[in-house]
Design a protein around this motif. Structure first.
Motif, PDB file in Angstrom:
ATOM      1  N   PRO A 204       0.808  -1.227   0.000  1.00 37.33           N
ATOM      2  CA  PRO A 204       0.000   0.000   0.000  1.00 37.33           C
ATOM      3  C   PRO A 204       0.840   1.276   0.000  1.00 37.33           C
ATOM      4  N   LEU A 205       0.223   2.381  -0.418  1.00 42.03           N
ATOM      5  CA  LEU A 205       0.923   3.663  -0.536  1.00 42.03           C
ATOM      6  C   LEU A 205       0.598   4.574   0.648  1.00 42.03           C
ATOM      7  N   ILE A 206       1.496   5.509   0.890  1.00 47.79           N
ATOM      8  CA  ILE A 206       1.245   6.540   1.899  1.00 47.79           C
ATOM      9  C   ILE A 206       0.497   7.690   1.232  1.00 47.79           C
TER      10      ILE A 206
ATOM     11  N   PRO B 265       4.668   7.061  -3.041  1.00 46.52           N
ATOM     12  CA  PRO B 265       5.735   6.192  -2.539  1.00 46.52           C
ATOM     13  C   PRO B 265       7.079   6.686  -3.074  1.00 46.52           C
TER      14      PRO B 265
ATOM     15  N   MET C  36      -6.906  -2.826   2.147  1.00 45.57           N
ATOM     16  CA  MET C  36      -7.014  -2.874   3.610  1.00 45.57           C
ATOM     17  C   MET C  36      -7.986  -1.800   4.108  1.00 45.57           C
TER      18      MET C  36
ATOM     19  N   LEU D 193       5.970   0.728  12.928  1.00 47.06           N
ATOM     20  CA  LEU D 193       5.933  -0.264  11.843  1.00 47.06           C
ATOM     21  C   LEU D 193       7.149  -0.131  10.941  1.00 47.06           C
TER      22      LEU D 193
ATOM     23  N   VAL E 291      -0.985   5.284  10.686  1.00 45.60           N
ATOM     24  CA  VAL E 291      -1.944   4.359  10.076  1.00 45.60           C
ATOM     25  C   VAL E 291      -3.264   4.424  10.850  1.00 45.60           C
TER      26      VAL E 291
ATOM     27  N   THR F  11      -7.387   0.196   6.405  1.00 43.01           N
ATOM     28  CA  THR F  11      -6.629   1.312   6.994  1.00 43.01           C
ATOM     29  C   THR F  11      -5.861   2.077   5.919  1.00 43.01           C
TER      30      THR F  11
HETATM   31  P1  AMP Z   1       6.542   4.127   0.863  1.00 45.48           P
HETATM   32  O1  AMP Z   1       7.033   3.084  -0.096  1.00 45.48           O
HETATM   33  O2  AMP Z   1       7.617   4.944   1.490  1.00 45.48           O
HETATM   34  O3  AMP Z   1       5.413   4.930   0.310  1.00 45.48           O
HETATM   35  O4  AMP Z   1       5.912   3.401   2.101  1.00 45.48           O
HETATM   36  C1  AMP Z   1       4.826   2.597   1.962  1.00 45.48           C
HETATM   37  C2  AMP Z   1       4.803   1.676   3.131  1.00 45.48           C
HETATM   38  O5  AMP Z   1       3.880   2.174   4.088  1.00 45.48           O
HETATM   39  C3  AMP Z   1       4.271   0.313   2.762  1.00 45.48           C
HETATM   40  O6  AMP Z   1       5.301  -0.500   2.271  1.00 45.48           O
HETATM   41  C4  AMP Z   1       3.734  -0.178   4.082  1.00 45.48           C
HETATM   42  O7  AMP Z   1       4.766  -0.776   4.817  1.00 45.48           O
HETATM   43  C5  AMP Z   1       3.310   1.102   4.792  1.00 45.48           C
HETATM   44  N1  AMP Z   1       1.855   1.241   4.765  1.00 45.48           N
HETATM   45  C6  AMP Z   1       1.132   1.915   3.850  1.00 45.48           C
HETATM   46  N2  AMP Z   1      -0.174   1.790   4.128  1.00 45.48           N
HETATM   47  C7  AMP Z   1      -0.276   1.038   5.224  1.00 45.48           C
HETATM   48  C8  AMP Z   1      -1.365   0.559   6.008  1.00 45.48           C
HETATM   49  N3  AMP Z   1      -2.617   0.838   5.696  1.00 45.48           N
HETATM   50  N4  AMP Z   1      -1.074  -0.199   7.085  1.00 45.48           N
HETATM   51  C9  AMP Z   1       0.193  -0.470   7.421  1.00 45.48           C
HETATM   52  N5  AMP Z   1       1.262  -0.043   6.719  1.00 45.48           N
HETATM   53  C10 AMP Z   1       1.032   0.696   5.638  1.00 45.48           C
END
Ligand code: AMP
Ligand code: MG
Length: 334
Positions: A52-54, A134, A107, A190, A92, A109
């Motif tokens: 998932p993405l932020i 990301p 998900m 996390l 999250v 969340t």
């Molecule tokens: P990035 O690649 O820096 O954007 O980070 C994304 C990371 O955020 C993912 O690999 C997950 O580990 C974490 N992440 C994103 N969404 C969630 C979520 N809903 N629950 C838990 N971890 C998440």
């Protein structure tokens, strides 16, 4: 920069993707509420759909557009965003229905943060919508901390890269989730990052998950063992005694401060020694240079990169996490 900012806003509004600087690493941005735009991010990065993405919001208030803040954790959430936003802290929370499933890998969340980078802030405020972003690299590879590193990763796959110079922190945001507990809420880290456990401990009891990565899947999907990896195999040592060179192999050393008395620099006739903190051991300096140094070491064409361990305090925790994941690819491919 005006023109670049309005061009980025135009592209994002049209459902296209753009690489942007943030204070952590460069991100590959798309309108988070447009599933087709987000699909382009996955495609350009070759990112698997389970990761998932932020979501980056343009203001603290806009958190409530994409996430629910349960009453049971409202107090620590508000305190944490008041203290650390805009900045490298991702939280999250349960997602609002407007966030497409592709963003959260289905998900319930969503991971939310607000960037402090002046260019990112301007683009996100002009767009007025949440941005999914990301790191702007191919999946599993080294995160980019400069526009040239983005180019090396994604050239030809994206219409625009905005050059905002080097990233302030150099490591991805700290990701937390919060659970209600007495007498203090539980803050589960996390992914370790620039906001360190010491910064967070006044807001709750801290639980770390990073040391479990190699043996079992972490709770954060996507926080898989092999990540942040150079193409060259990387080995993380626990002590100088662990290193026994094989005849005819070429090795380069990733050293914390390049100090012979740490026991690594004179251990071998290294092809090259690259130092994370030439300023004699400063964690923030090492963090800023971390992915750059990994990228440079990867260009040498040696047989193996040998990494010194860092002390696991402050940002050393996040760097050791990234080194363990970088090393994991090697372990798994053997
Ligand atoms: P990035 O690649 O820096 O954007 O980070 C994304 C990371 O955020 C993912 O690999 C997950 O580990 C974490 N992440 C994103 N969404 C969630 C979520 N809903 N629950 C838990 N971890 C998440
Ligand atoms: Mg990434």
């Amino acid at each position: 920069m005006h023109r670049a900012v309005s061009e980025a806003v135009r592209l994002l509004t049209a459902g296209d993707i753009v690489a942007l600087p943030t204070e952590t690493v460069y991100g590959l941005a798309a309108d988070a509420l447009n599933a087709d735009a987000v699909a382009k991010v996955f495609e350009a990065k070759e990112r698997p759909s389970f990761d998932p993405l932020i979501v980056h919001v343009p203001s603290k208030q806009a958190l409530h557009d994409v996430a629910e803040v349960p009453e049971s954790i409202k107090k620590p959430v508000i305190q944490l965003i008041e203290r650390f936003w805009p900045g490298p802290l991702t939280i999250v929370l349960p997602k609002k229905p407007c966030v497409p499933d592709i963003v959260t890998s289905g998900m319930p969340t969503v991971a939310v943060r607000m960037s402090s980078h002046p260019i990112f802030k301007r683009i996100s405020q002009s767009l007025g919508r949440p941005i999914a972003a990301p790191s702007a690299n191919r999946f599993g590879s080294i995160s980019p901390t400069s526009a040239s590193a983005v180019k090396a990763e994604l050239d030809g796959r994206i219409p625009l890269i905005i050059d905002g110079g080097a990233c302030l922190h150099g490591l991805e945001s700290t990701i937390i989730k919060i659970e209600p507990a007495e007498p203090k809420p539980l803050i589960i880290i996390l992914r370790p990052g620039p906001i360190v456990p010491d910064d967070l401990k006044q807001y709750g009891r801290i639980q770390r998950t990073d040391k479990r990565i190699i043996d079992q899947p972490a709770e954060a999907p996507g926080q898989i063992a092999s990540h942040y990896a150079p193409r060259t195999p990387l080995r993380l040592l626990q002590s100088p005694r662990d290193f026994i060179p094989e005849h005819g192999k070429r090795y380069a050393l990733l050293s914390y401060r390049g100090e012979p008395r740490d026991g690594y620099v004179d251990l071998h006739d290294w092809e090259q020694v690259m130092v994370l903190s030439p300023g004699n051991g400063k964690l923030p300096e090492a963090a800023v240079r971390f992915f750059y140094v990994l990228r440079e070491l990867d260009k040498l064409g040696v047989d193996e990169i040998i990494a010194e361990p860092l002390h696991e305090h402050g940002m050393g925790i996040a760097m050791m996490d990234r080194l363990r994941r970088a090393a994991a690819r090697t372990t798994f491919s053997r």
